[in-house]
Design a protein around this motif. Structure first.
Motif, PDB file in Angstrom:
ATOM      1  N   VAL A  59      -5.039  -0.010  -9.206  1.00 33.93           N
ATOM      2  CA  VAL A  59      -6.117  -0.893  -8.749  1.00 33.93           C
ATOM      3  C   VAL A  59      -6.931  -0.162  -7.685  1.00 33.93           C
ATOM      4  CG1 VAL A  59      -6.667  -3.119  -7.697  1.00 33.93           C
ATOM      5  CG2 VAL A  59      -4.680  -2.908  -9.207  1.00 33.93           C
ATOM      6  N   ASN A  60      -8.234  -0.166  -7.839  1.00 32.31           N
ATOM      7  CA  ASN A  60      -9.153   0.481  -6.907  1.00 32.31           C
ATOM      8  C   ASN A  60      -9.105  -0.249  -5.557  1.00 32.31           C
ATOM      9  OD1 ASN A  60     -11.337   1.562  -5.526  1.00 32.31           O
ATOM     10  ND2 ASN A  60     -12.803   1.240  -7.179  1.00 32.31           N
ATOM     11  N   VAL A  61      -8.589   0.422  -4.508  1.00 31.71           N
ATOM     12  CA  VAL A  61      -8.468  -0.243  -3.204  1.00 31.71           C
ATOM     13  C   VAL A  61      -9.826  -0.642  -2.640  1.00 31.71           C
ATOM     14  CG1 VAL A  61      -6.260   0.832  -2.607  1.00 31.71           C
ATOM     15  CG2 VAL A  61      -8.384   1.849  -1.791  1.00 31.71           C
ATOM     16  N   ALA A  62     -10.881   0.068  -2.996  1.00 33.23           N
ATOM     17  CA  ALA A  62     -12.213  -0.255  -2.479  1.00 33.23           C
ATOM     18  C   ALA A  62     -12.707  -1.606  -2.992  1.00 33.23           C
ATOM     19  CB  ALA A  62     -13.209   0.842  -2.851  1.00 33.23           C
ATOM     20  N   VAL A  98      -6.187   4.485  -5.421  1.00 31.52           N
ATOM     21  CA  VAL A  98      -5.589   3.348  -6.119  1.00 31.52           C
ATOM     22  C   VAL A  98      -4.217   2.983  -5.566  1.00 31.52           C
ATOM     23  CG1 VAL A  98      -6.824   3.869  -8.262  1.00 31.52           C
ATOM     24  CG2 VAL A  98      -4.522   4.758  -7.941  1.00 31.52           C
ATOM     25  N   VAL A  99      -3.825   1.743  -5.835  1.00 35.35           N
ATOM     26  CA  VAL A  99      -2.480   1.247  -5.570  1.00 35.35           C
ATOM     27  C   VAL A  99      -1.946   0.623  -6.851  1.00 35.35           C
ATOM     28  CG1 VAL A  99      -2.673   0.887  -3.087  1.00 35.35           C
ATOM     29  CG2 VAL A  99      -3.432  -0.898  -4.630  1.00 35.35           C
ATOM     30  N   SER A 100      -0.633   0.436  -6.904  1.00 39.47           N
ATOM     31  CA  SER A 100       0.019  -0.025  -8.128  1.00 39.47           C
ATOM     32  C   SER A 100       0.193  -1.535  -8.210  1.00 39.47           C
ATOM     33  CB  SER A 100       1.403   0.619  -8.253  1.00 39.47           C
ATOM     34  OG  SER A 100       1.284   2.001  -8.404  1.00 39.47           O
ATOM     35  N   PHE A 133       0.815  -1.211   0.000  1.00 36.86           N
ATOM     36  CA  PHE A 133       0.000   0.000   0.000  1.00 36.86           C
ATOM     37  C   PHE A 133       0.854   1.268   0.000  1.00 36.86           C
ATOM     38  CE2 PHE A 133      -2.944  -3.236   1.573  1.00 36.86           C
ATOM     39  CZ  PHE A 133      -3.937  -3.071   0.631  1.00 36.86           C
ATOM     40  N   ASP A 134       2.168   1.116  -0.179  1.00 37.18           N
ATOM     41  CA  ASP A 134       3.055   2.290  -0.227  1.00 37.18           C
ATOM     42  C   ASP A 134       2.816   3.150  -1.462  1.00 37.18           C
ATOM     43  OD1 ASP A 134       4.188   1.514   2.161  1.00 37.18           O
ATOM     44  OD2 ASP A 134       5.933   0.562   1.215  1.00 37.18           O
ATOM     45  N   SER A 135       2.176   2.583  -2.483  1.00 39.74           N
ATOM     46  CA  SER A 135       1.940   3.323  -3.732  1.00 39.74           C
ATOM     47  C   SER A 135       0.567   3.991  -3.778  1.00 39.74           C
ATOM     48  CB  SER A 135       2.092   2.382  -4.925  1.00 39.74           C
ATOM     49  OG  SER A 135       1.104   1.365  -4.869  1.00 39.74           O
ATOM     50  N   ILE A 136      -0.133   4.011  -2.654  1.00 39.33           N
ATOM     51  CA  ILE A 136      -1.503   4.540  -2.633  1.00 39.33           C
ATOM     52  C   ILE A 136      -1.535   5.994  -3.086  1.00 39.33           C
ATOM     53  CG2 ILE A 136      -1.521   5.293  -0.215  1.00 39.33           C
ATOM     54  CD1 ILE A 136      -4.401   3.891  -0.208  1.00 39.33           C
ATOM     55  N   LEU A 137      -2.571   6.350  -3.879  1.00 37.74           N
ATOM     56  CA  LEU A 137      -2.711   7.726  -4.340  1.00 37.74           C
ATOM     57  C   LEU A 137      -4.088   7.990  -4.911  1.00 37.74           C
ATOM     58  CD1 LEU A 137      -2.514   7.846  -7.742  1.00 37.74           C
ATOM     59  CD2 LEU A 137      -0.177   7.277  -7.218  1.00 37.74           C
ATOM     60  N   ARG A 138      -4.346   9.263  -5.106  1.00 37.59           N
ATOM     61  CA  ARG A 138      -5.493   9.747  -5.883  1.00 37.59           C
ATOM     62  C   ARG A 138      -4.935  10.661  -6.939  1.00 37.59           C
ATOM     63  NH1 ARG A 138     -11.078  11.379  -3.409  1.00 37.59           N
ATOM     64  NH2 ARG A 138     -11.228  11.984  -5.569  1.00 37.59           N
ATOM     65  N   CYS A 139      -5.766  11.016  -7.907  1.00 35.54           N
ATOM     66  CA  CYS A 139      -5.342  11.834  -9.039  1.00 35.54           C
ATOM     67  C   CYS A 139      -6.377  12.927  -9.274  1.00 35.54           C
ATOM     68  CB  CYS A 139      -5.216  10.929 -10.262  1.00 35.54           C
ATOM     69  SG  CYS A 139      -4.877  11.773 -11.810  1.00 35.54           S
ATOM     70  N   THR A 140      -5.919  14.057  -9.824  1.00 36.48           N
ATOM     71  CA  THR A 140      -6.809  15.195 -10.069  1.00 36.48           C
ATOM     72  C   THR A 140      -7.293  15.313 -11.506  1.00 36.48           C
ATOM     73  OG1 THR A 140      -4.991  16.702 -10.592  1.00 36.48           O
ATOM     74  CG2 THR A 140      -5.674  16.561  -8.257  1.00 36.48           C
TER      75      THR A 140
END
Length: 141
Positions: free
Chosen positions: A97-100, A45-47, A27-34
């Motif tokens: 990948v959508n973490v939800a 998302v995560v990678s 989960f170190d790659s977790i992010l959102r985008c604008t």
């Protein structure tokens, strides 16, 4: 985090699409985008690397959506409409990948999520990806 801990199962809301994924960095790659699409769908998302997602059921129910340059491939369930993953424009050898959709995981499990500047995408500007801010979740007491 062990390699085994990076293997997760997931599914869409209705369960038609089920998959297994090996996360590239946990989960170190977790992010959102604008960017316009990510902003509207609101996913965290995560990678995962190319080939790290195995569709276990419902591949025929996945629908593909592309916009702007058409380089990114966004996949969602054609029955319930939930976005499961996408092939990244910034690195076509990676998926977000959508973490939800991951079993036992919620976007609200993360107190802070980095937000990247997808409006000024690095593929358009030729500059490194810029961090636009941080999304914070503070549970009510």
């Amino acid at each position: 985090m062990s390699a085994e801990a990076n293997v997760r199962t997931g599914q869409c809301h209705c369960g038609t699409v089920r998959f297994e994924v090996t996360l590239a960095d946990g989960f170190d790659s977790i992010l959102r985008c604008t960017c316009s699409y990510c902003r509207m769908r609101g996913a965290v998302v995560v990678s995962a690397k190319m080939g790290a997602i195995k569709i276990l059921h419902g591949e025929d129910a996945l629908t593909l959506y592309r916009f702007h340059t058409g380089a990114a491939e966004h996949f969602f369930c054609s029955r319930c409409g939930i976005y499961t993953h996408h092939r990244r424009r910034s690195d076509p050898n990676q998926y977000g990948v959508n973490v939800a959709c991951l079993e036992g995981v919620s976007p609200f499990d993360f107190a802070e999520v980095p937000v990247i500047d997808g409006v000024n995408h690095s593929s358009d500007t030729g500059t490194p990806t810029r961090r636009a801010g941080t999304l914070r979740y503070i549970p009510a007491e």
